[in-house]
Write a protein that holds these residues in place. Sequence first.
Motif, PDB file in Angstrom:
ATOM      1  N   LYS A   6       0.839  -1.205   0.000  1.00  0.00           N
ATOM      2  CA  LYS A   6       0.000   0.000   0.000  1.00  0.00           C
ATOM      3  C   LYS A   6       0.871   1.251   0.000  1.00  0.00           C
ATOM      4  O   LYS A   6       0.610   2.206  -0.725  1.00  0.00           O
ATOM      5  CB  LYS A   6      -0.911   0.013   1.221  1.00  0.00           C
ATOM      6  CG  LYS A   6      -2.138  -0.818   1.116  1.00  0.00           C
ATOM      7  CD  LYS A   6      -3.007  -0.580   2.342  1.00  0.00           C
ATOM      8  CE  LYS A   6      -4.301  -1.324   2.243  1.00  0.00           C
ATOM      9  NZ  LYS A   6      -5.170  -1.042   3.397  1.00  0.00           N
ATOM     10  N   ALA A   9       2.454   1.636  -3.451  1.00  0.00           N
ATOM     11  CA  ALA A   9       1.486   2.094  -4.458  1.00  0.00           C
ATOM     12  C   ALA A   9       1.168   3.574  -4.285  1.00  0.00           C
ATOM     13  O   ALA A   9       1.098   4.327  -5.263  1.00  0.00           O
ATOM     14  CB  ALA A   9       0.209   1.264  -4.362  1.00  0.00           C
ATOM     15  N   ALA A  10       1.014   4.011  -3.050  1.00  0.00           N
ATOM     16  CA  ALA A  10       0.723   5.429  -2.802  1.00  0.00           C
ATOM     17  C   ALA A  10       1.902   6.306  -3.206  1.00  0.00           C
ATOM     18  O   ALA A  10       1.725   7.368  -3.806  1.00  0.00           O
ATOM     19  CB  ALA A  10       0.378   5.639  -1.334  1.00  0.00           C
ATOM     20  N   ALA A  13       2.131   6.465  -7.082  1.00  0.00           N
ATOM     21  CA  ALA A  13       1.070   7.307  -7.652  1.00  0.00           C
ATOM     22  C   ALA A  13       1.376   8.788  -7.456  1.00  0.00           C
ATOM     23  O   ALA A  13       1.268   9.584  -8.391  1.00  0.00           O
ATOM     24  CB  ALA A  13      -0.273   6.953  -7.010  1.00  0.00           C
ATOM     25  N   SER A  64      -4.154  13.049  -7.470  1.00  0.00           N
ATOM     26  CA  SER A  64      -3.322  11.887  -7.202  1.00  0.00           C
ATOM     27  C   SER A  64      -3.026  11.736  -5.712  1.00  0.00           C
ATOM     28  O   SER A  64      -2.982  10.619  -5.190  1.00  0.00           O
ATOM     29  CB  SER A  64      -2.024  11.982  -7.988  1.00  0.00           C
ATOM     30  OG  SER A  64      -1.160  10.939  -7.629  1.00  0.00           O
ATOM     31  N   ILE A  67      -6.050  10.253  -4.147  1.00  0.00           N
ATOM     32  CA  ILE A  67      -6.099   8.815  -4.430  1.00  0.00           C
ATOM     33  C   ILE A  67      -5.073   8.066  -3.593  1.00  0.00           C
ATOM     34  O   ILE A  67      -5.352   6.967  -3.091  1.00  0.00           O
ATOM     35  CB  ILE A  67      -5.909   8.563  -5.941  1.00  0.00           C
ATOM     36  CG1 ILE A  67      -7.118   9.072  -6.701  1.00  0.00           C
ATOM     37  CG2 ILE A  67      -5.680   7.084  -6.226  1.00  0.00           C
ATOM     38  CD1 ILE A  67      -6.955   9.095  -8.197  1.00  0.00           C
ATOM     39  N   SER A  68      -3.899   8.650  -3.406  1.00  0.00           N
ATOM     40  CA  SER A  68      -2.878   8.015  -2.569  1.00  0.00           C
ATOM     41  C   SER A  68      -3.363   7.862  -1.131  1.00  0.00           C
ATOM     42  O   SER A  68      -3.134   6.835  -0.497  1.00  0.00           O
ATOM     43  CB  SER A  68      -1.587   8.834  -2.596  1.00  0.00           C
ATOM     44  OG  SER A  68      -1.040   8.847  -3.868  1.00  0.00           O
ATOM     45  N   ILE A  71      -5.756   5.038  -0.976  1.00  0.00           N
ATOM     46  CA  ILE A  71      -5.049   3.752  -0.992  1.00  0.00           C
ATOM     47  C   ILE A  71      -4.495   3.445   0.399  1.00  0.00           C
ATOM     48  O   ILE A  71      -4.601   2.326   0.892  1.00  0.00           O
ATOM     49  CB  ILE A  71      -3.919   3.766  -2.040  1.00  0.00           C
ATOM     50  CG1 ILE A  71      -4.488   3.783  -3.448  1.00  0.00           C
ATOM     51  CG2 ILE A  71      -2.990   2.565  -1.861  1.00  0.00           C
ATOM     52  CD1 ILE A  71      -3.455   4.011  -4.539  1.00  0.00           C
ATOM     53  N   LEU A  72      -3.903   4.463   1.028  1.00  0.00           N
ATOM     54  CA  LEU A  72      -3.279   4.231   2.343  1.00  0.00           C
ATOM     55  C   LEU A  72      -4.283   3.894   3.438  1.00  0.00           C
ATOM     56  O   LEU A  72      -4.046   3.012   4.256  1.00  0.00           O
ATOM     57  CB  LEU A  72      -2.497   5.475   2.762  1.00  0.00           C
ATOM     58  CG  LEU A  72      -1.154   5.696   2.102  1.00  0.00           C
ATOM     59  CD1 LEU A  72      -0.540   7.005   2.584  1.00  0.00           C
ATOM     60  CD2 LEU A  72      -0.225   4.546   2.364  1.00  0.00           C
ATOM     61  N   SER A  74      -7.481   2.805   3.227  1.00  0.00           N
ATOM     62  CA  SER A  74      -8.598   1.896   2.946  1.00  0.00           C
ATOM     63  C   SER A  74      -8.278   0.499   3.398  1.00  0.00           C
ATOM     64  O   SER A  74      -7.196   0.112   3.674  1.00  0.00           O
ATOM     65  CB  SER A  74      -8.928   1.882   1.467  1.00  0.00           C
ATOM     66  OG  SER A  74      -7.859   1.352   0.718  1.00  0.00           O
TER      67      SER A  74
END
Length: 74
Positions: A6, A9-10, A13, A64, A67-68, A71-72, A74
Amino acid sequence: MQQGLKFLAAAVAAGLAALSAAIGNGQVISKTIESMARQPELSGQLRSTMFIGVGLIEAVPILSIVISFLILFS
């Protein structure tokens, strides 16, 4: 392992969005300055159009980051 992915990915992004926005801003500003050098009488109109374009480009990394964070957390 899941938590580390995670974070990765963050970070990817946010980093790619910042990099692409920097490249886009550089191109917009350089072309605007080039146009102002060719036609100085249009510099006011070109400058205002450039600011609108830069503002739209800067919306991408802001989205972005949102969205990051999604992601973190969730």
